[in-house]
Design a protein around this motif. Structure first.
Motif, mmCIF file in Angstrom:
data_model
loop_
_atom_site.group_PDB
_atom_site.id
_atom_site.type_symbol
_atom_site.label_atom_id
_atom_site.label_comp_id
_atom_site.label_asym_id
_atom_site.label_seq_id
_atom_site.Cartn_x
_atom_site.Cartn_y
_atom_site.Cartn_z
ATOM 1 N N UNK A 189 50.623 47.752 40.071
ATOM 2 C CA UNK A 189 51.248 46.646 40.799
ATOM 3 C C UNK A 189 50.978 46.758 42.301
ATOM 4 N N UNK A 190 51.031 47.981 42.831
ATOM 5 C CA UNK A 190 50.788 48.171 44.253
ATOM 6 C C UNK A 190 49.349 47.805 44.614
ATOM 7 N N UNK A 191 48.411 48.135 43.749
ATOM 8 C CA UNK A 191 47.011 47.782 44.017
ATOM 9 C C UNK A 191 46.819 46.275 44.052
ATOM 10 N N UNK A 192 47.508 45.572 43.149
ATOM 11 C CA UNK A 192 47.402 44.113 43.133
ATOM 12 C C UNK A 192 48.005 43.514 44.404
ATOM 13 N N UNK A 193 49.117 44.074 44.851
ATOM 14 C CA UNK A 193 49.723 43.613 46.109
ATOM 15 C C UNK A 193 48.762 43.838 47.274
ATOM 16 N N UNK A 194 48.168 45.027 47.334
ATOM 17 C CA UNK A 194 47.235 45.336 48.415
ATOM 18 C C UNK A 194 45.996 44.432 48.354
ATOM 19 N N UNK A 195 45.535 44.116 47.137
ATOM 20 C CA UNK A 195 44.355 43.255 46.997
ATOM 21 C C UNK A 195 44.628 41.873 47.573
ATOM 22 N N UNK A 196 45.795 41.311 47.258
ATOM 23 C CA UNK A 196 46.126 39.978 47.774
ATOM 24 C C UNK A 196 46.272 40.013 49.289
ATOM 25 N N UNK A 197 46.876 41.065 49.803
ATOM 26 C CA UNK A 197 47.055 41.170 51.252
ATOM 27 C C UNK A 197 45.722 41.304 51.969
ATOM 28 N N UNK A 198 44.796 42.055 51.384
ATOM 29 C CA UNK A 198 43.488 42.209 52.019
ATOM 30 C C UNK A 198 42.686 40.911 51.943
ATOM 31 N N UNK A 199 42.838 40.201 50.828
ATOM 32 C CA UNK A 199 42.048 38.988 50.640
ATOM 33 C C UNK A 199 42.475 37.866 51.574
ATOM 34 N N UNK A 200 43.746 37.844 51.931
ATOM 35 C CA UNK A 200 44.262 36.755 52.760
ATOM 36 C C UNK A 200 45.094 37.332 53.897
ATOM 37 N N UNK A 227 52.259 34.191 48.939
ATOM 38 C CA UNK A 227 53.511 34.862 49.316
ATOM 39 C C UNK A 227 54.427 35.023 48.095
ATOM 40 N N UNK A 228 54.519 33.972 47.297
ATOM 41 C CA UNK A 228 55.352 34.046 46.105
ATOM 42 C C UNK A 228 54.822 35.092 45.128
ATOM 43 N N UNK A 229 53.492 35.169 45.008
ATOM 44 C CA UNK A 229 52.897 36.165 44.120
ATOM 45 C C UNK A 229 53.175 37.576 44.615
ATOM 46 N N UNK A 230 53.073 37.794 45.919
ATOM 47 C CA UNK A 230 53.367 39.107 46.489
ATOM 48 C C UNK A 230 54.833 39.461 46.263
ATOM 49 N N UNK A 231 55.720 38.486 46.478
ATOM 50 C CA UNK A 231 57.149 38.745 46.265
ATOM 51 C C UNK A 231 57.439 39.087 44.802
ATOM 52 N N UNK A 232 56.778 38.380 43.899
ATOM 53 C CA UNK A 232 56.987 38.643 42.472
ATOM 54 C C UNK A 232 56.510 40.042 42.099
ATOM 55 N N UNK A 233 55.315 40.395 42.556
ATOM 56 C CA UNK A 233 54.769 41.723 42.253
ATOM 57 C C UNK A 233 55.610 42.821 42.896
ATOM 58 N N UNK A 234 56.097 42.579 44.105
ATOM 59 C CA UNK A 234 56.928 43.570 44.781
ATOM 60 C C UNK A 234 58.231 43.800 44.026
ATOM 61 N N UNK A 235 58.828 42.710 43.545
ATOM 62 C CA UNK A 235 60.067 42.839 42.781
ATOM 63 C C UNK A 235 59.839 43.636 41.494
ATOM 64 N N UNK A 236 58.719 43.364 40.825
ATOM 65 C CA UNK A 236 58.399 44.110 39.602
ATOM 66 C C UNK A 236 58.135 45.574 39.913
#
Length: 303
Positions: free
Chosen positions: A123-134, A144-153
């Motif tokens: 989950x952390x890798x997916x969060x980092x991937x989205x942050x790096x991409x945008x 932002x909603x996707x990051x919040x969802x992944x962070x909550x999980x």
């Protein structure tokens, strides 16, 4: 002074009885019902009343000393049962909850910890991937909603990378790792001194939150006792099946609340501790890690 001591003694006695004797007495009553009814007559209230009436009639014909002795035996047995369960909770069950498992369970410990860490890392890798991409200033609402969802999980697993096989163990461990990352503080070394400078209301709230966690752990031990009793009287197994999940949920909530209070106590009162021991706060932001380093050096006594 005597009235004050008498009142304090009464309060302590009431707390002691409610914490140990009452649950033990209830378990003894359930055990007596199990011995009389068994599985075949599990819900036969008439049989239970008949047997209880027979015991009461027998007790009436005994001398007063014998009746007093019988009551004393019941009270002592209930206290002993309650004390035994509390000791099991404090010495064994808390270790199971917090992931401090014995050597015999090390293989299972490693497998569960690796599984939890793998889910958290994914989950952390997916969060980092989205942050790096945008970049943050170009990020769309969907990102932002996707990051919040992944962070909550991710945070449902643990607030920091898992190092224990249980959620509660990781919640307590995360408090130490988060504080170390923020202040570079060794919580185990500094906590006794920090406790001394905390306001009384803060210490009372910390004690209460810890008591709620301990009570939930003790309830799971009682659930285990009723589950064992369910082998000879099935209604006890029903009690265990209801009690165990409720105690588990309460324990997780209590552990989360207690860990959060410990973290907040450090956030709010760390600089007061530094001032009280004569350490000048370094310039910079309140989370300047050099402050924690100086406190570690002092309270580790050079070790």
């Amino acid at each position: 002074m005597a009235p004050v001591l008498d009142g304090l003694g009464e309060k302590l006695a009431e707390k002691w009885v409610s914490a140990s004797a009452a649950p033990g007495l209830l378990f003894l009553a359930a055990s007596a019902a199990a011995a009389v009814l068994g599985h075949d007559h599990a819900l036969d209230g008439g049989l239970l009343r008949e047997r209880a009436g027979h015991w009461a009639a027998t007790a009436e014909h005994r001398p007063v000393a014998g009746q007093v002795a019988a009551v004393a035996v019941v009270v002592l047995a209930s206290v002993a049962a309650g004390a035994f369960v509390r000791i099991c909770a404090e010495e064994a069950a808390v270790r199971l909850w917090t992931g401090d498992w014995p050597r015999a369970a090390r293989a299972l410990d490693r497998r569960l910890t690796a599984r939890r860490a793998g889910r958290w890392t994914s989950l952390q890798r997916e969060i980092d991937r989205i942050r790096r991409a945008t970049p943050a200033h170009h990020r769309q609402d969907a990102d932002r909603l996707r990051i919040d969802e992944l962070t909550a999980r991710r945070d449902l697993i643990a607030l920091a990378r898992p190092t224990r096989p249980t959620h509660t163990g990781d919640r307590f461990a995360a408090t130490e790792s988060r504080l170390r990352g923020q202040y570079d503080i060794d919580l185990a070394a500094c906590w006794p001194a920090l406790w001394l400078v905390l306001p009384e209301e803060t210490r009372a709230e910390l004690r209460a939150s810890r008591s709620r966690f301990d009570a939930a752990v003790t309830a799971t031990v009682w659930a285990g006792c009723y589950a064992a009793l369910g082998c000879v009287w099935w209604p006890a197994a029903v009690v265990a099946a209801v009690t165990a999940p409720v105690a588990w949920r309460r324990g997780r909530r209590a552990a989360t609340a207690h860990a959060g209070l410990v973290e907040a106590a450090v956030d709010v009162h760390l600089r007061k501790l530094a001032a009280d021991v004569g350490l000048a706060a370094p310039p910079g932001t309140p989370w300047e890690p050099r402050l924690g380093t100086a406190l570690n050096r002092l309270f580790r006594k050079g070790a």
